[in-house]
Design a protein around this motif. Structure first.
Motif, PDB file in Angstrom:
ATOM      1  N   GLY A 148       0.770  -1.095   0.001  1.00 27.42           N
ATOM      2  CA  GLY A 148      -0.069   0.038  -0.032  1.00 27.42           C
ATOM      3  C   GLY A 148       0.869   1.211  -0.041  1.00 27.42           C
ATOM      4  O   GLY A 148       0.325   2.470  -0.169  1.00 27.42           O
ATOM      5  N   LEU A 149       1.937   1.392   0.273  1.00 34.52           N
ATOM      6  CA  LEU A 149       2.949   2.543   0.198  1.00 34.52           C
ATOM      7  C   LEU A 149       3.924   2.675  -1.060  1.00 34.52           C
ATOM      8  O   LEU A 149       4.234   1.336  -1.566  1.00 34.52           O
ATOM      9  CB  LEU A 149       3.954   2.356   1.575  1.00 34.52           C
ATOM     10  N   LYS A 150       4.177   3.484  -1.481  1.00 34.73           N
ATOM     11  CA  LYS A 150       4.899   3.771  -2.364  1.00 34.73           C
ATOM     12  C   LYS A 150       6.183   4.473  -1.771  1.00 34.73           C
ATOM     13  O   LYS A 150       6.261   5.334  -0.743  1.00 34.73           O
ATOM     14  CB  LYS A 150       4.218   4.857  -3.541  1.00 34.73           C
ATOM     15  N   ILE A 151       7.496   4.426  -2.252  1.00 36.51           N
ATOM     16  CA  ILE A 151       8.728   4.885  -2.105  1.00 36.51           C
ATOM     17  C   ILE A 151       9.386   5.707  -3.227  1.00 36.51           C
ATOM     18  O   ILE A 151       9.732   5.111  -4.051  1.00 36.51           O
ATOM     19  CB  ILE A 151       9.529   3.842  -1.477  1.00 36.51           C
ATOM     20  N   TYR A 152       9.671   6.828  -2.825  1.00 33.96           N
ATOM     21  CA  TYR A 152      10.562   7.660  -3.794  1.00 33.96           C
ATOM     22  C   TYR A 152      11.756   8.031  -3.360  1.00 33.96           C
ATOM     23  O   TYR A 152      11.715   8.573  -2.237  1.00 33.96           O
ATOM     24  CB  TYR A 152       9.494   9.037  -4.303  1.00 33.96           C
ATOM     25  N   THR A 153      12.864   7.881  -4.184  1.00 33.23           N
ATOM     26  CA  THR A 153      14.210   8.249  -3.545  1.00 33.23           C
ATOM     27  C   THR A 153      14.833   9.090  -4.793  1.00 33.23           C
ATOM     28  O   THR A 153      15.770   8.432  -5.053  1.00 33.23           O
ATOM     29  CB  THR A 153      14.847   6.833  -3.472  1.00 33.23           C
ATOM     30  N   PRO A 154      14.418  10.264  -5.064  1.00 36.33           N
ATOM     31  CA  PRO A 154      15.408  11.182  -5.775  1.00 36.33           C
ATOM     32  C   PRO A 154      16.599  11.532  -5.362  1.00 36.33           C
ATOM     33  O   PRO A 154      16.782  11.638  -4.191  1.00 36.33           O
ATOM     34  CB  PRO A 154      14.362  12.388  -6.179  1.00 36.33           C
ATOM     35  N   LYS A 170      11.756  17.824  -7.561  1.00 31.82           N
ATOM     36  CA  LYS A 170      10.457  18.822  -7.670  1.00 31.82           C
ATOM     37  C   LYS A 170       9.618  17.938  -8.596  1.00 31.82           C
ATOM     38  O   LYS A 170       8.434  17.778  -8.334  1.00 31.82           O
ATOM     39  CB  LYS A 170      11.042  20.086  -8.647  1.00 31.82           C
ATOM     40  N   GLY A 171       9.832  17.457  -9.641  1.00 35.33           N
ATOM     41  CA  GLY A 171       8.752  16.781 -10.509  1.00 35.33           C
ATOM     42  C   GLY A 171       8.412  15.422  -9.765  1.00 35.33           C
ATOM     43  O   GLY A 171       7.089  15.175  -9.680  1.00 35.33           O
ATOM     44  N   LEU A 172       8.868  14.558  -8.998  1.00 28.88           N
ATOM     45  CA  LEU A 172       8.585  13.365  -8.306  1.00 28.88           C
ATOM     46  C   LEU A 172       7.701  13.925  -7.140  1.00 28.88           C
ATOM     47  O   LEU A 172       6.613  13.337  -6.532  1.00 28.88           O
ATOM     48  CB  LEU A 172       9.537  12.595  -7.853  1.00 28.88           C
ATOM     49  N   LEU A 173       8.045  14.979  -6.411  1.00 27.82           N
ATOM     50  CA  LEU A 173       7.263  15.558  -5.116  1.00 27.82           C
ATOM     51  C   LEU A 173       5.796  16.062  -5.692  1.00 27.82           C
ATOM     52  O   LEU A 173       5.028  15.826  -4.868  1.00 27.82           O
ATOM     53  CB  LEU A 173       8.116  16.470  -4.630  1.00 27.82           C
ATOM     54  N   LYS A 174       5.945  16.774  -6.680  1.00 28.33           N
ATOM     55  CA  LYS A 174       4.635  17.210  -7.155  1.00 28.33           C
ATOM     56  C   LYS A 174       3.730  16.179  -7.623  1.00 28.33           C
ATOM     57  O   LYS A 174       2.487  16.075  -7.250  1.00 28.33           O
ATOM     58  CB  LYS A 174       4.820  18.198  -8.322  1.00 28.33           C
ATOM     59  N   TYR A 175       4.227  15.201  -8.246  1.00 29.41           N
ATOM     60  CA  TYR A 175       3.314  13.805  -8.596  1.00 29.41           C
ATOM     61  C   TYR A 175       2.988  13.204  -7.168  1.00 29.41           C
ATOM     62  O   TYR A 175       1.653  12.896  -7.276  1.00 29.41           O
ATOM     63  CB  TYR A 175       4.193  13.085  -9.556  1.00 29.41           C
ATOM     64  N   ILE A 185       6.926  14.299 -13.055  1.00 30.26           N
ATOM     65  CA  ILE A 185       7.864  13.172 -13.458  1.00 30.26           C
ATOM     66  C   ILE A 185       7.177  12.089 -12.652  1.00 30.26           C
ATOM     67  O   ILE A 185       6.975  11.998 -11.507  1.00 30.26           O
ATOM     68  CB  ILE A 185       9.057  13.234 -12.838  1.00 30.26           C
ATOM     69  N   GLU A 186       6.666  11.020 -13.707  1.00 33.28           N
ATOM     70  CA  GLU A 186       5.827   9.878 -12.983  1.00 33.28           C
ATOM     71  C   GLU A 186       6.884   8.872 -12.519  1.00 33.28           C
ATOM     72  O   GLU A 186       8.045   8.801 -12.914  1.00 33.28           O
ATOM     73  CB  GLU A 186       5.283   9.164 -14.340  1.00 33.28           C
ATOM     74  N   PRO A 187       6.555   8.116 -11.642  1.00 26.70           N
ATOM     75  CA  PRO A 187       7.298   7.261 -10.665  1.00 26.70           C
ATOM     76  C   PRO A 187       7.448   5.913 -11.542  1.00 26.70           C
ATOM     77  O   PRO A 187       6.533   5.646 -12.443  1.00 26.70           O
ATOM     78  CB  PRO A 187       6.470   6.767  -9.357  1.00 26.70           C
ATOM     79  N   GLY A 188       8.316   5.126 -11.145  1.00 28.74           N
ATOM     80  CA  GLY A 188       8.659   3.943 -11.890  1.00 28.74           C
ATOM     81  C   GLY A 188       9.236   4.100 -13.263  1.00 28.74           C
ATOM     82  O   GLY A 188       9.381   2.879 -14.080  1.00 28.74           O
ATOM     83  N   LYS A 189       9.898   5.032 -13.350  1.00 25.87           N
ATOM     84  CA  LYS A 189      11.040   5.473 -14.621  1.00 25.87           C
ATOM     85  C   LYS A 189      12.295   5.750 -14.224  1.00 25.87           C
ATOM     86  O   LYS A 189      12.431   6.755 -13.787  1.00 25.87           O
ATOM     87  CB  LYS A 189      10.265   6.316 -15.626  1.00 25.87           C
ATOM     88  N   ALA A 190      13.399   4.831 -14.306  1.00 21.87           N
ATOM     89  CA  ALA A 190      14.699   5.169 -13.974  1.00 21.87           C
ATOM     90  C   ALA A 190      15.420   5.809 -14.821  1.00 21.87           C
ATOM     91  O   ALA A 190      14.751   6.210 -16.218  1.00 21.87           O
ATOM     92  CB  ALA A 190      15.439   3.854 -13.945  1.00 21.87           C
ATOM     93  N   SER A 191      16.563   6.758 -14.615  1.00 20.76           N
ATOM     94  CA  SER A 191      17.010   7.550 -15.694  1.00 20.76           C
ATOM     95  C   SER A 191      18.478   7.021 -15.647  1.00 20.76           C
ATOM     96  O   SER A 191      19.248   6.698 -14.814  1.00 20.76           O
ATOM     97  CB  SER A 191      16.998   8.936 -15.393  1.00 20.76           C
ATOM     98  N   ILE A 192      19.362   7.285 -16.927  1.00 21.53           N
ATOM     99  CA  ILE A 192      20.615   6.819 -17.077  1.00 21.53           C
ATOM    100  C   ILE A 192      21.358   8.016 -16.925  1.00 21.53           C
ATOM    101  O   ILE A 192      21.469   8.959 -17.649  1.00 21.53           O
ATOM    102  CB  ILE A 192      20.701   6.219 -18.417  1.00 21.53           C
ATOM    103  N   VAL A 193      22.301   7.838 -15.516  1.00 23.82           N
ATOM    104  CA  VAL A 193      23.037   9.000 -15.293  1.00 23.82           C
ATOM    105  C   VAL A 193      24.461   8.926 -16.079  1.00 23.82           C
ATOM    106  O   VAL A 193      24.872  10.275 -16.359  1.00 23.82           O
ATOM    107  CB  VAL A 193      23.523   8.927 -13.752  1.00 23.82           C
ATOM    108  N   LYS A 194      24.804   7.962 -16.627  1.00 21.27           N
ATOM    109  CA  LYS A 194      25.971   7.706 -17.381  1.00 21.27           C
ATOM    110  C   LYS A 194      25.800   6.715 -18.285  1.00 21.27           C
ATOM    111  O   LYS A 194      25.588   5.419 -17.732  1.00 21.27           O
ATOM    112  CB  LYS A 194      27.174   7.591 -16.378  1.00 21.27           C
ATOM    113  N   GLU A 195      25.995   6.753 -19.559  1.00 21.85           N
ATOM    114  CA  GLU A 195      26.095   5.856 -20.691  1.00 21.85           C
ATOM    115  C   GLU A 195      27.346   4.865 -20.380  1.00 21.85           C
ATOM    116  O   GLU A 195      28.634   5.427 -20.039  1.00 21.85           O
ATOM    117  CB  GLU A 195      25.975   6.389 -21.920  1.00 21.85           C
ATOM    118  N   GLY A 196      27.144   3.640 -20.862  1.00 19.44           N
ATOM    119  CA  GLY A 196      28.334   2.668 -20.725  1.00 19.44           C
ATOM    120  C   GLY A 196      27.989   1.311 -21.433  1.00 19.44           C
ATOM    121  O   GLY A 196      26.884   1.082 -21.791  1.00 19.44           O
TER     122      GLY A 196
END
Length: 323
Positions: free
Chosen positions: A142-148, A155-160, A191-202
């Motif tokens: 029942g809980l969601k966990i956001y870790t920006p 900002k984007g995840l907190l507004k969501y 920003i919608e949850p559940g979508k990771a971002s690539i900080v560095k390509e490799g």
């Protein structure tokens, strides 16, 4: 685009959502006249009044229960805790009330509550103020966990999260001074949850991490790049939900996986990633997976914390062991 820090991103998200929706209220210690522990609510009492900015006593459990009741009454509540460790006092309200009641009511009740607090190490103020608490909540239905980690995501995840109809445990990065680009104020940034971002390509190995683990992994990647090993670093941004497809695609690309978390490995969130790849991406692997996590000790005071959280050297060693 502007360059702002995490604290400004947090403040902007609070203010914009309170201006947009009069049902949004805040409760927390010192959030009124003092403007919050780090300044995240400076000027809010004057702007929104004491009916919406509720300064609370040192009673975290009461704050959580009040917020749940307010949500049942049609408000959108934000509970601003000084430290994520203090959520332990509010565990019943967060888990047994906010987390479970929507299910128990068969969806008839909604619980739009955000429980927000700074999280993790970095201030050297010991284990009752610097615990990584995501493991406490990850097994609570029942809980969601956001870790920006960076201002745009804060900002984007907190507004969501404030607009969510489910309760969210929002774990702010410890370093509020971290800077990054964020869209201008006249741009609606969500920003919608559940979508990771690539900080560095490799291309040689995928490192999946979040928050403090990102900075450690970036430093480790510099050392590894000098030795001809190309690391791709993925920031999960949210843990529940998390980006299963993104992880599987990244592992398929590189064939190798290292998970890095500041929290201890025992019961750590990284085990969910290892399990996902073992069950659904095993055929993509060229080598065993590795998990670099914190040690199974409380965080010591002062520089002793450096011996409990993962190190750059441990990440480098883990990557080399599977090349």
């Amino acid at each position: 685009m502007r360059v702002i820090n995490n604290l400004t991103a947090q403040l902007e998200a609070f203010r914009e959502e309170m201006l947009r929706d009069e049902s949004v209220i805040m409760i927390g210690e010192d959030i009124g006249a003092h403007g919050g522990m780090t300044g995240e609510t400076v000027g809010f009492l004057e702007q929104f009044g004491p009916e919406r900015i509720l300064s609370a006593t040192l009673a975290e459990s009461a704050q959580a229960s009040f917020a749940v009741g307010a949500a049942m009454g049609g408000q959108r509540a934000i509970v601003d805790y000084m430290c994520a460790d203090f959520m332990a006092y509010a565990y019943d309200g967060i888990v047994n009330q906010a987390g479970k009641q929507r299910y128990f009511s068969a969806g008839q009740w909604e619980y739009p509550v955000v429980f927000i607090a700074p999280h993790g190490v970095g201030m050297r103020i010991a284990g009752q103020h610097e615990t990584s608490v995501e493991g406490w909540f990850q097994n609570c239905a029942g809980l969601k966990i956001y870790t920006p980690m960076y201002p745009s995501d804060v900002k984007g995840l907190l507004k969501y999260a404030i607009r969510e109809n489910d309760p969210v445990v929002f774990l702010m990065p410890r370093f509020s001074s971290t800077k990054g680009e964020v869209p201008d104020l006249d741009v609606e940034h969500i920003i919608e949850p559940g979508k990771a971002s690539i900080v560095k390509e490799g291309k040689d190995v995928t490192i999946v991490t979040y928050q403090h683990g990102i900075e450690l992994s970036l430093e480790a990647a510099k050392t590894l790049e000098a030795e001809g090993i190309s690391c791709e670093i993925m920031d999960l941004r949210t843990l529940i939900p998390f980006d299963k497809k993104g992880i599987l695609d990244a592992v398929k690309k590189t064939g190798r996986l290292v998970v890095v978390t500041e929290a201890p490995k025992r019961g750590g969130f990284g085990n969910n990633i290892i399990n996902l790849v073992a069950e659904e991406g095993f055929s993509s692997l060229k080598a065993p997976m590795r998990y670099v996590g914190g040690k199974d000790y409380p965080i010591p005071y002062g520089p002793g914390e450096d011996f409990v959280v993962p190190t750059i050297e441990e990440i480098v060693t883990a990557v080399k062991s599977i090349m």
